[in-house]
Design an enzyme around this catalytic site. Structure first.
Site, PDB file in Angstrom:
ATOM      1  N   ILE A  31       0.995  -1.350   0.157  1.00 27.82           N
ATOM      2  CA  ILE A  31       0.147   0.048   0.048  1.00 27.82           C
ATOM      3  C   ILE A  31       0.820   1.361  -0.011  1.00 27.82           C
ATOM      4  O   ILE A  31       1.771   1.230   0.743  1.00 27.82           O
ATOM      5  CB  ILE A  31      -1.019   0.020   1.205  1.00 27.82           C
ATOM      6  CG1 ILE A  31      -2.018   1.243   1.157  1.00 27.82           C
ATOM      7  CG2 ILE A  31      -0.276   0.136   2.503  1.00 27.82           C
ATOM      8  CD1 ILE A  31      -3.012   0.931   2.117  1.00 27.82           C
ATOM      9  N   CYS A  32       0.405   2.440  -0.795  1.00 25.09           N
ATOM     10  CA  CYS A  32       1.002   3.774  -0.727  1.00 25.09           C
ATOM     11  C   CYS A  32      -0.099   4.479  -0.527  1.00 25.09           C
ATOM     12  O   CYS A  32      -1.088   4.527  -0.034  1.00 25.09           O
ATOM     13  CB  CYS A  32       1.932   3.651  -2.192  1.00 25.09           C
ATOM     14  SG  CYS A  32       1.023   3.907  -3.408  1.00 25.09           S
ATOM     15  N   ALA A  33       0.326   5.895  -1.133  1.00 28.99           N
ATOM     16  CA  ALA A  33      -0.648   7.032  -0.788  1.00 28.99           C
ATOM     17  C   ALA A  33      -1.856   6.687  -1.782  1.00 28.99           C
ATOM     18  O   ALA A  33      -2.999   6.904  -1.186  1.00 28.99           O
ATOM     19  CB  ALA A  33      -0.176   8.453  -0.809  1.00 28.99           C
TER      20      ALA A  33
ATOM     21  N   MET B 143      -3.954   4.798   0.474  1.00 25.46           N
ATOM     22  CA  MET B 143      -4.391   5.585   1.564  1.00 25.46           C
ATOM     23  C   MET B 143      -5.460   6.184   1.504  1.00 25.46           C
ATOM     24  O   MET B 143      -6.403   6.503   2.150  1.00 25.46           O
ATOM     25  CB  MET B 143      -3.208   6.047   2.204  1.00 25.46           C
ATOM     26  CG  MET B 143      -2.261   5.043   2.885  1.00 25.46           C
ATOM     27  SD  MET B 143      -2.808   3.759   4.297  1.00 25.46           S
ATOM     28  CE  MET B 143      -3.359   5.054   5.597  1.00 25.46           C
TER      29      MET B 143
END
Length: 367
Positions: A72-74, A100
């Site tokens: 997961i990242c932004a 996110m």
């Protein structure tokens, strides 16, 4: 195997206690500020995206024996590349679609037990709660988030039409979808931008409005069926709403004290409190609802046990920390004094809400 997983499916796995590894590839500052939380613990490894780009061999250091890996990242782009790199080396890895931002905007609807027609829509990534109340073919929406399509579809699936939208107060942590949602459906929209007295006593579809100032001067609570009280940010299940977001902690704190010791004092212990926010996933009960019996909260929430106005104001001052600077801009949007593009709004709303004033949590931090 799918190479992407939706936030809803990821949270379902975490909440069920499934064995998995979450690989967060954001930078350190973003990771420390805000991360994925489930109703059960989730093993998380943090390793910034650029570390992998500079040295691809670091991918081999990610454990393969902790269950499937979800990166997961932004926004879901960088983590998609890392998930690809992991799969190329034989790992069972998927990307969290939307990252996110998707986590922060996801709404989880849950029917409120013991009620016939109330649903709590939990914005898990922010700790924001909104509500749909159905009466026959009509529905009321309370404190809707910015992405109103979710409410459109949910109410449509219930076989109802939206006839009214309430904001319990002018929100600071997120941009309200109230005006847009009401406009789309030709529904009445209610929010008090000054004093809540203008709405006090109003009743619609069995929902009665009570003025409960303090978090803001215009804060209201909604009594549904004589058993449920939607309190906005007046009372949470573990604290009360902070009275300082208008920069007037003493004046608004006095309002909140009198609301709690006078108006709320007249409500029955048996009322079920349904708030607009929560601070921790621990506040979600076994049936997936954030709620509390008023009688229980009177015994367990320190702020509800204070009987002196000066003592209450002093407690508020000690419990509060500086709110995020962006809250001032969000308030301006919700007052209709500023417009913002959708992408920028998503950036502004990143992170958990900070709407509570908690004597208990302040003491825990000090200790």
């Amino acid at each position: 195997m799918s190479t992407a997983i939706a936030v809803a499916d990821l949270l379902r796995k975490i909440d069920a206690g499934e064995r998995l590894l979450l690989l967060d590839v954001r930078n350190a500052e973003e990771f420390e500020r805000w991360r994925v939380e489930g109703r059960r613990p989730v093993e998380t490894i943090h390793r910034p995206y650029f570390d992998f780009i500079e040295d691809e061999s670091l991918v081999d250091a990610i454990p393969r024996d902790r269950g499937p890996i979800y990166a997961i990242c932004a926004k879901g782009d960088s983590s998609d590349l890392i998930a690809d790199m992991l799969r190329e080396r034989g790992a069972e890895a998927s990307n969290v679609a939307g990252g996110m931002i998707a986590y922060g905007e996801y709404l989880q609807p849950v029917h409120v037990p013991e009620s016939r027609e109330i649903w709590q829509l939990n914005r898990r990534g922010k700790g924001c709660l909104s509500y749909v109340i159905r009466s026959g073919d009509d529905a009321i929406v309370v404190d809707p988030s910015r992405n109103i399509g979710e409410y459109d579809q949910f109410v449509k699936d219930l076989g109802a039409d939206i006839v009214a939208v309430f904001d319990t107060h002018v929100h600071a942590d997120h941009i309200s979808g109230g005006p847009l949602l009401a406009g789309r459906h030709g529904a009445q929209y209610f929010v008090s931008k000054g004093k809540g007295d203008m709405l006090d006593g109003e009743e619609l579809l069995g929902v009665r409005v009570f003025s409960t100032p303090g978090h803001t001067p215009g804060s209201i609570s909604l009594l549904v069926g004589e058993r449920f009280l939607i309190t906005g940010d007046t009372i949470f299940v573990d604290s009360v709403g902070r009275p300082d977001l208008g920069g007037q902690v003493v004046q608004w704190g006095k309002m909140l004290f009198h609301t709690l010791t006078e108006r709320v004092a007249n409500f029955s212990d048996d009322l079920v409190i349904l708030p607009a926010h929560y601070a921790s996933v621990s506040e979600i009960d076994d049936q997936g609802i954030v709620r509390g019996r008023l009688g229980h909260l009177r015994r367990t929430v320190p702020e509800l046990q204070i009987r002196s106005e000066p003592e209450f104001i002093d407690a508020m001052k000690k419990a509060l920390k500086t709110p995020p600077a962006i809250y001032e801009q969000i308030i301006r949007v919700n007052l209709g004094a500023l417009t913002v593009e959708d992408e920028k709004a998503s950036e502004w709303e990143l992170g958990k809400n900070q709407c509570a004033a908690s004597v208990k949590r302040a003491a825990e931090v000090v200790s």
